[in-house]
Design an enzyme around this catalytic site. Structure first.
Site, PDB file in Angstrom:
ATOM      1  N   GLY A 190       0.672  -1.379   0.426  1.00 15.41           N
ATOM      2  CA  GLY A 190      -0.332   0.153   0.107  1.00 15.41           C
ATOM      3  C   GLY A 190       0.918   1.265  -0.148  1.00 15.41           C
ATOM      4  CE  LYS A 208       4.685  12.181  -1.496  1.00 13.63           C
ATOM      5  NZ  LYS A 208       5.384  10.678  -1.264  1.00 13.63           N
TER       6      LYS A 208
HETATM    7  P1  NDP Z   1      -6.605   3.971  -3.792  1.00 19.03           P
HETATM    8  O1  NDP Z   1      -6.868   4.018  -5.207  1.00 19.03           O
HETATM    9  O2  NDP Z   1      -6.146   2.624  -3.266  1.00 19.03           O
HETATM   10  O3  NDP Z   1      -7.957   4.506  -4.031  1.00 19.03           O
HETATM   11  C1  NDP Z   1      -8.660   5.069  -4.105  1.00 19.03           C
HETATM   12  C2  NDP Z   1     -10.426   5.887  -3.461  1.00 19.03           C
HETATM   13  O4  NDP Z   1     -10.815   6.940  -4.240  1.00 19.03           O
HETATM   14  C3  NDP Z   1     -10.967   3.919  -4.119  1.00 19.03           C
HETATM   15  O5  NDP Z   1     -12.003   3.986  -3.550  1.00 19.03           O
HETATM   16  C4  NDP Z   1     -11.696   4.435  -5.245  1.00 19.03           C
HETATM   17  O6  NDP Z   1     -12.957   4.401  -5.790  1.00 19.03           O
HETATM   18  C5  NDP Z   1     -12.587   6.338  -5.223  1.00 19.03           C
HETATM   19  N1  NDP Z   1     -12.269   7.255  -6.371  1.00 19.03           N
HETATM   20  C6  NDP Z   1     -11.133   7.688  -7.116  1.00 19.03           C
HETATM   21  N2  NDP Z   1     -11.575   8.201  -8.284  1.00 19.03           N
HETATM   22  C7  NDP Z   1     -13.064   8.412  -8.250  1.00 19.03           C
HETATM   23  C8  NDP Z   1     -13.894   9.588  -8.005  1.00 19.03           C
HETATM   24  N3  NDP Z   1     -13.546   9.562  -9.682  1.00 19.03           N
HETATM   25  N4  NDP Z   1     -15.016   9.218  -7.681  1.00 19.03           N
HETATM   26  C9  NDP Z   1     -15.468   8.208  -6.545  1.00 19.03           C
HETATM   27  N5  NDP Z   1     -14.886   7.438  -6.445  1.00 19.03           N
HETATM   28  C10 NDP Z   1     -13.117   7.176  -6.700  1.00 19.03           C
HETATM   29  O7  NDP Z   1      -5.790   5.177  -3.357  1.00 19.03           O
HETATM   30  P2  NDP Z   1      -4.931   5.747  -2.864  1.00 19.03           P
HETATM   31  O8  NDP Z   1      -5.912   4.966  -1.240  1.00 19.03           O
HETATM   32  O9  NDP Z   1      -3.287   4.930  -2.198  1.00 19.03           O
HETATM   33  O10 NDP Z   1      -4.305   6.791  -2.120  1.00 19.03           O
HETATM   34  C11 NDP Z   1      -5.288   7.869  -2.267  1.00 19.03           C
HETATM   35  C12 NDP Z   1      -5.061   9.618  -2.226  1.00 19.03           C
HETATM   36  O11 NDP Z   1      -3.799   9.152  -0.677  1.00 19.03           O
HETATM   37  C13 NDP Z   1      -4.072  10.113  -3.527  1.00 19.03           C
HETATM   38  O12 NDP Z   1      -4.330  11.759  -3.104  1.00 19.03           O
HETATM   39  C14 NDP Z   1      -2.357   9.324  -2.539  1.00 19.03           C
HETATM   40  O13 NDP Z   1      -1.171   9.854  -4.050  1.00 19.03           O
HETATM   41  C15 NDP Z   1      -2.510  10.126  -1.657  1.00 19.03           C
HETATM   42  N6  NDP Z   1      -1.245   9.462  -0.507  1.00 19.03           N
HETATM   43  C16 NDP Z   1      -1.053   8.204  -0.145  1.00 19.03           C
HETATM   44  C17 NDP Z   1      -0.004   7.467   0.456  1.00 19.03           C
HETATM   45  C18 NDP Z   1      -0.064   6.096   0.592  1.00 19.03           C
HETATM   46  O14 NDP Z   1       1.110   5.327   1.475  1.00 19.03           O
HETATM   47  N7  NDP Z   1      -0.205   5.114  -0.006  1.00 19.03           N
HETATM   48  C19 NDP Z   1       0.378   8.461   1.512  1.00 19.03           C
HETATM   49  C20 NDP Z   1      -0.495   9.694   1.147  1.00 19.03           C
HETATM   50  C21 NDP Z   1      -1.264  10.320   0.449  1.00 19.03           C
HETATM   51  P3  NDP Z   1     -12.642   2.871  -5.168  1.00 19.03           P
HETATM   52  O15 NDP Z   1     -12.528   2.341  -3.865  1.00 19.03           O
HETATM   53  O16 NDP Z   1     -15.145   2.378  -5.414  1.00 19.03           O
HETATM   54  O17 NDP Z   1     -12.192   1.903  -6.536  1.00 19.03           O
HETATM   55  N1  HSE Z   2       3.847   6.904  -3.280  1.00 12.91           N
HETATM   56  C1  HSE Z   2       3.936   7.974  -1.732  1.00 12.91           C
HETATM   57  C2  HSE Z   2       4.762   7.423  -1.660  1.00 12.91           C
HETATM   58  C3  HSE Z   2       2.605   7.727  -1.145  1.00 12.91           C
HETATM   59  O1  HSE Z   2       5.398   6.029  -1.872  1.00 12.91           O
HETATM   60  O2  HSE Z   2       5.823   8.227  -0.661  1.00 12.91           O
HETATM   61  C4  HSE Z   2       2.937   8.421  -0.103  1.00 12.91           C
HETATM   62  O3  HSE Z   2       2.217  10.521  -0.274  1.00 12.91           O
END
Ligand code: NDP
Ligand code: HSE
Length: 434
Positions: A190, A208
């Site tokens: 993740g 960032k």
């Molecule tokens: P995911 O792809 O796992 O989740 C995205 C979610 O948003 C899903 O639930 C999806 O729905 C929903 N979604 C996306 N687009 C739409 C839309 N147009 N309309 C409705 N629902 C939508 O992403 P992450 O959780 O990994 O990342 C989310 C954010 O967090 C990103 O901006 C990322 O950069 C940020 N982030 C991530 C970190 C990490 O460690 N991964 C750390 C810090 C920030 P569905 O479930 O139905 O597909």
């Molecule tokens: N994809 C990002 C990383 C999530 O690996 O640092 C945290 O912003």
């Protein structure tokens, strides 16, 4: 004890991070209420696919595919955006502010691309936007720069800001894992972006760096002000060579004031094994900075993953909820955000030491030919060695460490050497920082 208050939250997105937030809130809600008097309640959750199987005991009745059910819900105080991407999040954040909601986001891409527009709208609507989770996940770096270091002029910011690429480089160096295997693991845990090309290309780090540099140097930046190179060209050969020279390869973000101009870049960098950033491994991130009063300082912690990110999101939500509960209006003016106005140094005018690797067909006099060419461009060396490639007879690599050299000279020299008949591939150039 503060007055008890229920704060209602609309969550946009329920993937890796949204699920992490729901789980952390379920786990800590009693503790938060005891400490702050606040009851935090997620009322609706926007997703794309309402029938998809989801982890973490999410109440399916809260799911909606219609953002209006959150934006037009008068009871919701705070909208938390964890969708990923830029177009939909930009529109939904602006609409949320216009609908009278405060916003918390983890989305660095939307802030780096549309930060000024979002901040302007927040000011216009007298609403707050919090984004601690957008940089270095669990490390409270935004709050530290914005509040804890306000008395300092910061002239250097250097960091490992991407967990995925740091995880990949660590696994390649320590386990000899292939790039593809290490990336797959980072995705399973993740850490990676919904589109992992953003991690690999260095763009996520650049997003960032844009956020941190805006805070640190008060300058309104465009993403194209940052020079960006990713890690896809990094080979195990270079990682092993670095080890031999007492160096480690990291994807660094650098923001530095040089003659009152900003040098902003993201690229793979070799640093000595003794450098404080060298020991930052796996998905950990770190920010090393220098303030005129405080001196050098380093922050480190988990920079990716659902729970570290949820930790930052939840602390923003609590902070915001506390200000709402106390009827405090913490509204930033545009002048509070963009107080500096620095020019950018073009990458061609920057100087650095370099590690250069030239893949060659082994012939007598090759080192001389390469070093003479570098010398003609004014590039001095602190070492040059050749090593035969173990995999095939008659092939090898010339490895060079330069002294400080101008980027434009390095590029011109490499372009000339790349045309030599003895070259069997393109030269690799990695900057060195100490
Ligand atoms: P995911 O792809 O796992 O989740 C995205 C979610 O948003 C899903 O639930 C999806 O729905 C929903 N979604 C996306 N687009 C739409 C839309 N147009 N309309 C409705 N629902 C939508 O992403 P992450 O959780 O990994 O990342 C989310 C954010 O967090 C990103 O901006 C990322 O950069 C940020 N982030 C991530 C970190 C990490 O460690 N991964 C750390 C810090 C920030 P569905 O479930 O139905 O597909
Ligand atoms: N994809 C990002 C990383 C999530 O690996 O640092 C945290 O912003």
């Amino acid at each position: 004890m503060a007055e008890k208050k229920e704060i209602k939250i609309g969550l946009l997105g329920c993937g890796q991070i949204g699920t992490g937030l729901i789980q952390l809130l379920q786990r800590q809600s009693k503790f938060i209420e005891k400490r702050t008097g606040l009851r935090l309640k997620i009322c609706r959750v926007l997703v794309r696919d309402p029938v998809k199987s989801r982890q973490g005991g999410i109440n399916r009745k809260l799911l909606t595919t219609n953002a209006e059910n959150i934006l037009r819900n008068q009871e919701i105080d705070i909208v938390v955006e964890v969708l990923g991407g830029v177009t939909a999040p930009r529109r939904l954040i602006l609409d949320a502010l216009k609908s009278g909601k405060h916003v918390v986001t983890a989305n660095k891409a939307v802030l780096a691309e549309h930060g000024p527009e979002i901040m302007q709208m927040a000011y216009h609507c007298r609403k707050q936007v919090h984004y601690e989770a957008s940089v270095c996940a669990g490390i409270p770096i935004i709050r530290s720069i914005r509040e804890g270091l306000l008395a300092n002029k910061i002239d250097l910011l250097m960091g490992i800001l991407n967990g995925t690429t740091n995880y990949i480089l660590t696994r390649m160096a320590e386990q000899g894992q292939s790039f593809a295997e290490a990336l797959k693991e980072a995705q399973q845990k993740g850490f990676a972006e919904p589109d992992p090309a953003l991690d690999i290309s260095g763009m996520d780090t650049a997003h960032k760096l844009a956020i941190l540099s805006t805070l640190t140097f008060g300058t309104r930046l465009r993403i194209k002000d940052i020079y960006v190179e990713g890690i896809s060209q990094i080979d195990l050969e270079d990682i092993k060579n670095a080890e031999e020279f007492g160096l480690v390869v990291k994807l660094l973000a650098i923001g530095r004031l040089v003659d009152n101009k900003l040098d902003l870049r993201v690229h793979p960098t070799m640093i000595p094994k003794t450098h404080p950033l060298a020991s930052v491994r796996q998905e950990f991130n770190a920010v090393y900075l220098h303030g005129d009063a405080v001196g050098p300082m380093m922050f480190t912690g988990k920079g990716a993953g659902p729970l570290p990110t949820a930790s930052a999101l939840l602390s923003d939500i609590i902070d915001l909820a506390s200000s709402l509960s106390a009827n405090r209006q913490d509204i930033l003016t545009i002048e509070n955000i963009y107080w500096g106005n620095k020019k950018i140094v073009p990458i061609s005018r920057t100087k650095s030491e370099y590690y250069l690797r030239f893949p060659i067909i082994d012939k007598p006099g090759i080192i001389g030919k390469i070093t003479t060419t570098l010398g003609r461009y004014g590039i001095s060396l602190s070492g040059a060695t050749a090593r035969l490639a173990p995999e095939r007879f008659g092939l090898g690599h010339v490895r060079v460490i330069t002294r400080d050299a101008l980027e434009s000279d390095i590029r011109r020299a490499i372009s000339e050497i790349n045309r030599f008949h003895i070259m069997r591939g393109k030269a690799v150039a990695i900057r060195i920082e100490d």
